[in-house]
Design a protein around this motif. Structure first.
Motif, mmCIF file in Angstrom:
data_model
loop_
_atom_site.group_PDB
_atom_site.id
_atom_site.type_symbol
_atom_site.label_atom_id
_atom_site.label_comp_id
_atom_site.label_asym_id
_atom_site.label_seq_id
_atom_site.Cartn_x
_atom_site.Cartn_y
_atom_site.Cartn_z
ATOM 1 N N SER A 142 39.787 -13.259 87.400
ATOM 2 C CA SER A 142 39.790 -14.644 86.912
ATOM 3 C C SER A 142 38.456 -15.335 87.196
ATOM 4 C CB SER A 142 40.954 -15.427 87.516
ATOM 5 O OG SER A 142 40.774 -15.587 88.905
ATOM 6 N N ASN B 154 43.387 -9.690 90.671
ATOM 7 C CA ASN B 154 43.573 -10.804 89.739
ATOM 8 C C ASN B 154 42.614 -11.955 90.025
ATOM 9 O OD1 ASN B 154 45.555 -9.551 88.198
ATOM 10 N ND2 ASN B 154 47.229 -10.363 89.445
ATOM 11 N N ASP B 155 42.396 -12.259 91.300
ATOM 12 C CA ASP B 155 41.454 -13.311 91.678
ATOM 13 C C ASP B 155 40.042 -12.957 91.221
ATOM 14 O OD1 ASP B 155 43.488 -14.768 92.833
ATOM 15 O OD2 ASP B 155 42.920 -14.264 94.916
ATOM 16 N N GLU C 245 46.804 -9.108 93.979
ATOM 17 C CA GLU C 245 46.354 -10.506 94.030
ATOM 18 C C GLU C 245 44.830 -10.587 94.095
ATOM 19 O OE1 GLU C 245 46.614 -13.892 97.364
ATOM 20 O OE2 GLU C 245 48.564 -13.171 96.658
#
Length: 102
Positions: free
Chosen positions: A100, A96-97, A93
């Protein structure tokens, strides 16, 4: 289980039995799996009876409650001294954060 790199050698270390001893809401956990210098970043695997292994965490260091005592000289697990990992789902997570946000 864990994998580490020492002095440019690739070493697979296997410690059985070992387990997560305490999981925190932050996504970190204490474990009693054998580790050594250079083990940070190694996968922590959970293997089922059928032999299928999954990465459940990443070993990130040691928790020594203010002490610099090596885990190697301690007998057994203690709430005061433990290895620390991050749950794989929390690691994914965070990656991915970060991606992005690029």
């Amino acid at each position: 289980f864990g994998a580490s790199s020492l002095l440019e050698e690739r070493i697979l270390s296997v410690g059985e039995p070992c387990s997560a001893r305490r999981v925190f809401a932050s996504g970190s956990f204490h474990h009693d799996c054998d580790t050594t210098r250079g083990s940070s970043g190694a996968p922590v695997l959970r293997c089922a009876a059928d032999g299928l292994c999954r990465i459940v965490g990443i070993s990130v260091g040691g928790f020594r409650h203010g002490s610099d005592t090596s885990l190697v000289v301690l007998a057994g697990y203690s709430e005061e001294v433990a290895n620390v990992g991050v749950l794989a789902r929390n690691f994914i997570e965070a990656v991915n954060d970060a991606l992005s946000a690029l």
